[in-house]
Design a protein around this motif. Structure first.
Motif, PDB file in Angstrom:
ATOM      1  N   LYS A  49      32.976  62.831 -49.228  1.00 14.75           N
ATOM      2  CA  LYS A  49      34.648  62.996 -49.019  1.00 14.75           C
ATOM      3  C   LYS A  49      35.230  63.452 -48.197  1.00 14.75           C
ATOM      4  CE  LYS A  49      34.297  59.921 -52.813  1.00 14.75           C
ATOM      5  NZ  LYS A  49      33.927  58.440 -52.346  1.00 14.75           N
ATOM      6  N   ALA A  50      34.835  64.849 -47.879  1.00 13.34           N
ATOM      7  CA  ALA A  50      35.374  65.133 -47.205  1.00 13.34           C
ATOM      8  C   ALA A  50      34.843  65.424 -45.472  1.00 13.34           C
ATOM      9  CB  ALA A  50      35.107  67.632 -47.513  1.00 13.34           C
ATOM     10  N   PRO A  51      35.004  65.975 -44.556  1.00 11.93           N
ATOM     11  CA  PRO A  51      34.723  66.095 -43.127  1.00 11.93           C
ATOM     12  C   PRO A  51      33.079  66.389 -43.098  1.00 11.93           C
ATOM     13  CG  PRO A  51      37.126  66.272 -42.895  1.00 11.93           C
ATOM     14  CD  PRO A  51      36.679  66.199 -44.654  1.00 11.93           C
ATOM     15  N   ALA A  52      32.287  65.800 -42.205  1.00 24.72           N
ATOM     16  CA  ALA A  52      30.807  66.076 -42.452  1.00 24.72           C
ATOM     17  C   ALA A  52      30.513  66.165 -40.832  1.00 24.72           C
ATOM     18  CB  ALA A  52      29.822  65.850 -42.601  1.00 24.72           C
ATOM     19  N   VAL A  53      29.339  67.133 -40.111  1.00 21.75           N
ATOM     20  CA  VAL A  53      29.074  67.063 -39.269  1.00 21.75           C
ATOM     21  C   VAL A  53      27.633  66.163 -39.169  1.00 21.75           C
ATOM     22  CG1 VAL A  53      28.135  68.092 -37.102  1.00 21.75           C
ATOM     23  CG2 VAL A  53      30.324  68.316 -37.987  1.00 21.75           C
TER      24      VAL A  53
ATOM     25  N   HIS B 286      35.402  72.199 -31.462  1.00 14.02           N
ATOM     26  CA  HIS B 286      36.099  71.035 -30.856  1.00 14.02           C
ATOM     27  C   HIS B 286      36.721  70.217 -32.350  1.00 14.02           C
ATOM     28  CE1 HIS B 286      36.541  71.419 -26.296  1.00 14.02           C
ATOM     29  NE2 HIS B 286      35.282  71.975 -26.830  1.00 14.02           N
ATOM     30  N   CYS B 287      36.208  70.141 -33.338  1.00 15.76           N
ATOM     31  CA  CYS B 287      36.006  69.160 -34.568  1.00 15.76           C
ATOM     32  C   CYS B 287      37.337  69.294 -35.077  1.00 15.76           C
ATOM     33  CB  CYS B 287      35.265  69.307 -35.581  1.00 15.76           C
ATOM     34  SG  CYS B 287      33.774  70.079 -35.037  1.00 15.76           S
ATOM     35  N   ASP B 288      37.904  68.520 -35.240  1.00 15.74           N
ATOM     36  CA  ASP B 288      39.390  68.644 -35.565  1.00 15.74           C
ATOM     37  C   ASP B 288      39.263  68.986 -37.130  1.00 15.74           C
ATOM     38  OD1 ASP B 288      39.851  66.751 -33.925  1.00 15.74           O
ATOM     39  OD2 ASP B 288      39.820  64.756 -34.865  1.00 15.74           O
ATOM     40  N   LEU B 289      38.930  69.031 -38.234  1.00 15.56           N
ATOM     41  CA  LEU B 289      38.803  70.253 -39.022  1.00 15.56           C
ATOM     42  C   LEU B 289      37.382  70.703 -39.365  1.00 15.56           C
ATOM     43  CD1 LEU B 289      40.571  67.127 -41.013  1.00 15.56           C
ATOM     44  CD2 LEU B 289      41.892  70.350 -40.561  1.00 15.56           C
ATOM     45  N   PRO B 290      36.992  71.480 -39.758  1.00 16.24           N
ATOM     46  CA  PRO B 290      35.803  72.632 -39.772  1.00 16.24           C
ATOM     47  C   PRO B 290      35.101  70.689 -41.274  1.00 16.24           C
ATOM     48  CG  PRO B 290      37.510  74.150 -40.913  1.00 16.24           C
ATOM     49  CD  PRO B 290      38.247  72.530 -40.187  1.00 16.24           C
ATOM     50  N   PRO B 291      33.839  70.721 -40.471  1.00 18.67           N
ATOM     51  CA  PRO B 291      33.315  69.953 -41.374  1.00 18.67           C
ATOM     52  C   PRO B 291      32.601  70.491 -43.099  1.00 18.67           C
ATOM     53  CG  PRO B 291      31.822  71.467 -39.780  1.00 18.67           C
ATOM     54  CD  PRO B 291      33.167  71.212 -39.766  1.00 18.67           C
ATOM     55  N   GLU B 292      31.958  70.585 -44.235  1.00 17.29           N
ATOM     56  CA  GLU B 292      32.278  71.008 -44.757  1.00 17.29           C
ATOM     57  C   GLU B 292      30.642  71.818 -45.331  1.00 17.29           C
ATOM     58  OE1 GLU B 292      33.035  69.392 -49.297  1.00 17.29           O
ATOM     59  OE2 GLU B 292      31.036  67.989 -48.855  1.00 17.29           O
TER      60      GLU B 292
ATOM     61  N   HIS C 229      26.827  56.846 -38.299  1.00 19.24           N
ATOM     62  CA  HIS C 229      26.847  57.887 -38.981  1.00 19.24           C
ATOM     63  C   HIS C 229      27.752  58.316 -40.210  1.00 19.24           C
ATOM     64  CE1 HIS C 229      24.344  60.565 -35.331  1.00 19.24           C
ATOM     65  NE2 HIS C 229      24.133  60.232 -36.408  1.00 19.24           N
ATOM     66  N   PHE C 230      29.293  57.376 -39.806  1.00 17.71           N
ATOM     67  CA  PHE C 230      30.165  57.434 -40.496  1.00 17.71           C
ATOM     68  C   PHE C 230      29.750  56.451 -41.532  1.00 17.71           C
ATOM     69  CE2 PHE C 230      34.311  54.483 -41.832  1.00 17.71           C
ATOM     70  CZ  PHE C 230      34.959  55.406 -41.898  1.00 17.71           C
ATOM     71  N   ALA C 231      28.852  55.385 -41.567  1.00 16.67           N
ATOM     72  CA  ALA C 231      28.294  54.608 -42.850  1.00 16.67           C
ATOM     73  C   ALA C 231      27.018  55.290 -43.520  1.00 16.67           C
ATOM     74  CB  ALA C 231      27.512  52.957 -42.106  1.00 16.67           C
ATOM     75  N   LEU C 232      26.489  55.932 -43.195  1.00  7.40           N
ATOM     76  CA  LEU C 232      26.023  57.420 -43.772  1.00  7.40           C
ATOM     77  C   LEU C 232      26.523  58.404 -44.371  1.00  7.40           C
ATOM     78  CD1 LEU C 232      22.805  57.695 -41.160  1.00  7.40           C
ATOM     79  CD2 LEU C 232      22.770  56.182 -43.080  1.00  7.40           C
ATOM     80  N   ALA C 233      27.819  58.561 -44.192  1.00  6.69           N
ATOM     81  CA  ALA C 233      28.533  59.532 -45.026  1.00  6.69           C
ATOM     82  C   ALA C 233      29.169  58.740 -46.340  1.00  6.69           C
ATOM     83  CB  ALA C 233      29.385  60.026 -43.944  1.00  6.69           C
ATOM     84  N   ARG C 234      29.717  58.003 -46.043  1.00  6.38           N
ATOM     85  CA  ARG C 234      29.669  56.402 -46.928  1.00  6.38           C
ATOM     86  C   ARG C 234      28.733  56.051 -47.981  1.00  6.38           C
ATOM     87  NH1 ARG C 234      34.854  52.708 -45.917  1.00  6.38           N
ATOM     88  NH2 ARG C 234      36.173  54.251 -45.222  1.00  6.38           N
ATOM     89  N   TYR C 235      27.687  56.025 -47.891  1.00  5.98           N
ATOM     90  CA  TYR C 235      26.589  55.479 -48.157  1.00  5.98           C
ATOM     91  C   TYR C 235      26.682  57.156 -48.482  1.00  5.98           C
ATOM     92  CZ  TYR C 235      21.867  54.938 -49.430  1.00  5.98           C
ATOM     93  OH  TYR C 235      20.621  55.176 -49.755  1.00  5.98           O
ATOM     94  N   LEU C 236      26.181  58.036 -48.523  1.00  6.08           N
ATOM     95  CA  LEU C 236      25.912  59.035 -49.362  1.00  6.08           C
ATOM     96  C   LEU C 236      27.626  59.772 -50.407  1.00  6.08           C
ATOM     97  CD1 LEU C 236      24.816  61.410 -46.484  1.00  6.08           C
ATOM     98  CD2 LEU C 236      22.890  60.409 -48.223  1.00  6.08           C
TER      99      LEU C 236
ATOM    100  N   LEU D 111      26.122  65.222 -31.742  1.00  5.45           N
ATOM    101  CA  LEU D 111      27.199  65.448 -33.279  1.00  5.45           C
ATOM    102  C   LEU D 111      28.181  64.745 -32.971  1.00  5.45           C
ATOM    103  CD1 LEU D 111      30.149  66.892 -32.866  1.00  5.45           C
ATOM    104  CD2 LEU D 111      29.243  69.264 -33.192  1.00  5.45           C
ATOM    105  N   THR D 112      27.767  64.371 -34.260  1.00  4.46           N
ATOM    106  CA  THR D 112      29.386  63.802 -34.575  1.00  4.46           C
ATOM    107  C   THR D 112      29.930  64.018 -35.823  1.00  4.46           C
ATOM    108  OG1 THR D 112      27.701  61.321 -34.397  1.00  4.46           O
ATOM    109  CG2 THR D 112      29.697  61.379 -35.706  1.00  4.46           C
ATOM    110  N   TRP D 113      31.251  64.235 -35.682  1.00  7.77           N
ATOM    111  CA  TRP D 113      31.733  64.959 -36.450  1.00  7.77           C
ATOM    112  C   TRP D 113      32.752  63.623 -37.342  1.00  7.77           C
ATOM    113  CZ3 TRP D 113      37.472  64.164 -37.855  1.00  7.77           C
ATOM    114  CH2 TRP D 113      37.879  64.473 -39.091  1.00  7.77           C
ATOM    115  N   VAL D 114      32.268  63.028 -38.335  1.00  2.10           N
ATOM    116  CA  VAL D 114      33.090  62.323 -39.219  1.00  2.10           C
ATOM    117  C   VAL D 114      34.275  62.731 -40.312  1.00  2.10           C
ATOM    118  CG1 VAL D 114      30.619  60.686 -38.702  1.00  2.10           C
ATOM    119  CG2 VAL D 114      31.470  62.118 -40.569  1.00  2.10           C
ATOM    120  N   ASP D 115      35.493  61.314 -40.189  1.00  2.00           N
ATOM    121  CA  ASP D 115      36.157  61.689 -41.791  1.00  2.00           C
ATOM    122  C   ASP D 115      36.017  60.458 -42.709  1.00  2.00           C
ATOM    123  OD1 ASP D 115      37.752  61.604 -44.084  1.00  2.00           O
ATOM    124  OD2 ASP D 115      39.986  63.000 -42.158  1.00  2.00           O
ATOM    125  N   PRO D 116      35.118  60.711 -43.689  1.00  2.00           N
ATOM    126  CA  PRO D 116      34.894  59.580 -44.360  1.00  2.00           C
ATOM    127  C   PRO D 116      35.730  59.165 -45.304  1.00  2.00           C
ATOM    128  CG  PRO D 116      34.136  61.159 -45.445  1.00  2.00           C
ATOM    129  CD  PRO D 116      34.476  61.862 -44.820  1.00  2.00           C
TER     130      PRO D 116
END
Length: 374
Positions: free
Chosen positions: A154-158, A281-287, A144-151, A168-173
């Motif tokens: 910039k902001a956190p997403a779930v 539980h997410c560290d920051l709200p996802p975009e 999922h982290f790699a996909l966020a980079r592929y897409l 769920l996976t919360w990622v900060d790319p």
């Protein structure tokens, strides 16, 4: 990863919904997702699904052996139709998962597939993580982290996978890699489709709530919903945390006396409510929340999720991804990481003590040599 070229990896997934085997090619160096390739799907027959259901909750015995044979046969058939793979990531079929006891079992032998297909197979992805105190699941977050980079996010997403179990996976790319502190938080949120699928099958002989027809037609019983979401100690646990398919079986009992539509609608609302609890539980709200798995095909459930989420809730297809194949592609990506000695899980994804790589590697010919020397 400098100097390591991308290779074509073929991943598989046979999930807790027991619908069939997904397979997808990914061109990756274990860090970047470069390109997506051919995909395939092989449905389980009703007879095969019955064999798999009989093995659920079991660790060994005739039922598990029969399930392994079904899993290996189905995987061999779909994988043989896809050419060009330099390595295969084989997840197998989870029949039992008890993270509190440090135990998990996936039916299917990767060495048999390596022998049949003539390609190295990476499998048994969970054991190393659990040996170091991890939950052994979920394992898709690094992908999922790699996909966020592929897409280009910039902001956190779930990434929300609503399969048999929802996770769920919360990622900060913006972080340097998926194993970095604060890069990923991943955990199971509660039931996904499994309880709905089981109820519809038991009452109507159908495999799922197709197109969310029952979810939309039914009335949510607020009193039961409140009890379901208030009564589980699981929700109070700090993630990472994971579930077995049958951990919320009591929810099915709670809706036993409701009509088909009301029971399904109430279970769907509970699934959405559990996801909302997870988002807290997410560290920051996802975009944005990007939904994969079969649940994204249930319009009623998607509406419930959107009503409870603090941001847009979208099927991953809206971002150009294939929601049917994302989990299979994840194991293609992880297989390359295993081959190259890279971590596949971290404290934020499974609760493991430190970033760890998992997986056995079976190569063609090894099984034959073993049988000759045994």
């Amino acid at each position: 990863m400098s100097g390591r070229h991308a290779i074509w990896a073929l991943g598989t997934m046979s999930g807790t919904s027991l619908d069939g085997v997904d397979a997808g090619l990914v061109l990756t160096d274990g860090v970047r997702v470069v390109e997506f390739g051919q995909t395939g799907y092989r449905a389980y027959s009703d007879a095969e699904r019955k064999v798999l259901r009989a093995a659920l909750g079991r660790w060994e015995g005739a039922e598990v052996e029969a399930a392994a044979e079904v899993v290996e046969t189905a995987h061999a058939e779909v994988l043989a139709e896809i050419a060009g793979a330099e390595v295969i990531g084989f997840h197998g079929q989870t029949t039992a998962h008890r993270p509190q006891a440090g135990a998990t079992f996936q039916a299917g032998n990767g060495a048999i597939l390596a022998e049949a297909l003539g390609v190295p197979v990476v499998w048994d992805f969970r054991s190393s993580d659990m040996a170091l105190g991890g939950q052994g699941a979920p394992l898709a977050p690094f992908y999922h982290f790699a996909l966020a980079r592929y897409l280009g996010l910039k902001a956190p997403a779930v990434f929300l996978n609503v399969g048999g179990v929802a996770n769920l996976t919360w990622v900060d790319p913006s972080k340097p890699g998926p194993e970095a502190p604060g890069a990923c938080l991943a955990f199971d949120t509660g039931p996904g489709n499994a309880l709905i699928d089981d109820l519809v099958f038991q009452r109507r002989g159908e495999r799922m709530d197709r197109d969310g027809a029952l979810t939309r037609a039914g009335a949510v019983h607020a009193d039961i919903l409140e009890r379901l979401l208030a009564g589980g100690a699981f929700f109070a646990k700090i993630p990472p945390k994971s579930l077995d398919r049958d951990d919320f079986r009591g929810w099915s009992e709670a809706v036993r006396d409701l009509s088909d539509a009301d029971a399904v609608a109430t279970l769907a609302a509970a699934t959405a409510g559990a996801v909302a609890r997870g988002l807290e539980h997410c560290d920051l709200p996802p975009e944005r929340v990007l939904v994969t798995g079969g649940g994204r095909r249930n319009p009623g459930l998607m509406e419930m999720l959107q009503a409870l989420a603090p941001c847009p809730v979208l099927p991953v297809e809206d971002m150009g991804l294939d929601g049917d194949m994302l989990e299979a592609q994840a194991f293609a990506y992880l297989a390359v990481r295993v081959l190259r000695g890279m971590p596949t899980s971290a404290p934020g994804t499974t609760g493991v003590a430190a970033p760890v790589g998992g997986g056995k590697v079976s190569r063609p010919g090894e099984l034959t040599r073993h049988l000759k020397t045994a």
